[in-house]
Design an enzyme around this catalytic site. Structure first.
Site, short mmCIF file in Angstrom:
data_model
loop_
_atom_site.label_atom_id
_atom_site.label_comp_id
_atom_site.label_asym_id
_atom_site.label_seq_id
_atom_site.Cartn_x
_atom_site.Cartn_y
_atom_site.Cartn_z
N ARG A 123 61.24 17.87 -2.97
CA ARG A 123 61.73 16.98 -4.04
C ARG A 123 61.21 17.37 -5.42
NH1 ARG A 123 60.42 11.46 -1.38
NH2 ARG A 123 60.10 12.49 0.62
N GLU A 155 48.33 12.98 7.87
CA GLU A 155 47.88 11.85 8.69
C GLU A 155 47.81 12.29 10.16
OE1 GLU A 155 50.24 8.46 7.95
OE2 GLU A 155 48.83 7.10 8.94
#
Ligand SMILES: O=P(O)(O)OC[C@H]1O[C@H](OP(=O)(O)OP(=O)(O)O)[C@H](O)[C@@H]1O
Ligand SMILES: Nc1ncnc2[nH]cnc12
Ligand SMILES: [Mg+2]
Length: 181
Positions: free
Chosen positions: A69, A106
């Site tokens: 992005r 994560e």
């Protein structure tokens, strides 16, 4: 009539759409697709980045965008500033010799890569991405640029998710954001 900074920010903000529980439960996803689709919002976004960079970093040599992005805004901004654009990609996408930095997500590991000849020692770069959450992606990309010998002036993002303290993770590297949630 020329719109003010406040008017531009308000207009852009109306084009960022929240989605609950995407891509997983508990995540409030900030969707920028409506902004990308709207010519006025897209121009205003690049105007605000351009204004900030021209005032703060007139000496910048390259805009460096993060896959994927960061590629939506980086080349548009680079073109306005009259400088080139460098791609930091996810692993395995770039031909030729590359430098890489791995980082912890994560769950598991990720790696970012840049072509080894993308920047020369001492060249001054600004990194750009759509959003900073934990700050892991931008931190890895900054480390990668430093590994290549670049001077990292700072980072630019459209959105900062303040609760995740990603800006703190960048240490002394300044992070400019248009919106904070
Ligand atoms: O601050 P962080 O915790 O690192 O998270 C922020 C990053 O997460 C998203 O990228 P992602 O790789 O998920 O998707 P993309 O390929 O669509 O950019 C977003 O575009 C940022 O690059
Ligand atoms: N909440 C969020 N919205 C959009 N993109 C993201 N990337 C990481 N966290 C995000
Ligand atoms: Mg991304």
């Amino acid at each position: 009539m020329q719109e003010s900074r406040e008017e531009k920010l308000n207009y852009i903000m109306g084009k960022i759409r929240p989605f609950n529980d995407f891509p997983s439960k508990g995540v409030l996803f900030r969707d920028i697709c409506p902004l990308m689709k709207d010519h006025k919002a897209l121009c205003a976004t690049i105007d605000l980045f351009e204004e900030y960079v021209k005032q703060t970093y007139p000496m910048v040599d390259f805009i460096v965008g993060l896959d994927a992005r960061g590629f939506l805004f980086g080349p548009l901004l680079a073109q306005r500033l009259g400088v080139g654009f460098v791609l930091v990609r996810k692993k395995g996408k770039l031909p030729g010799p590359t430098e890489s930095v791995s980082y912890t997500l994560e769950y598991g590991q990720a790696e970012v890569e840049v072509q080894a000849d993308a920047v020369e020692k001492g060249q001054r770069v600004l990194l750009i991405d759509d959003l900073i959450a934990t700050g892991g992606s931008l931190h890895a990309a900054c480390e990668l640029m430093k590994k290549c010998g670049a001077e990292v002036l700072g980072c630019l993002v459209l959105i900062e998710l303040k609760g995740l303290k990603g800006v703190e993770r960048q240490g002394s590297t300044p992070v400019f954001s248009l919106f904070q949630y």
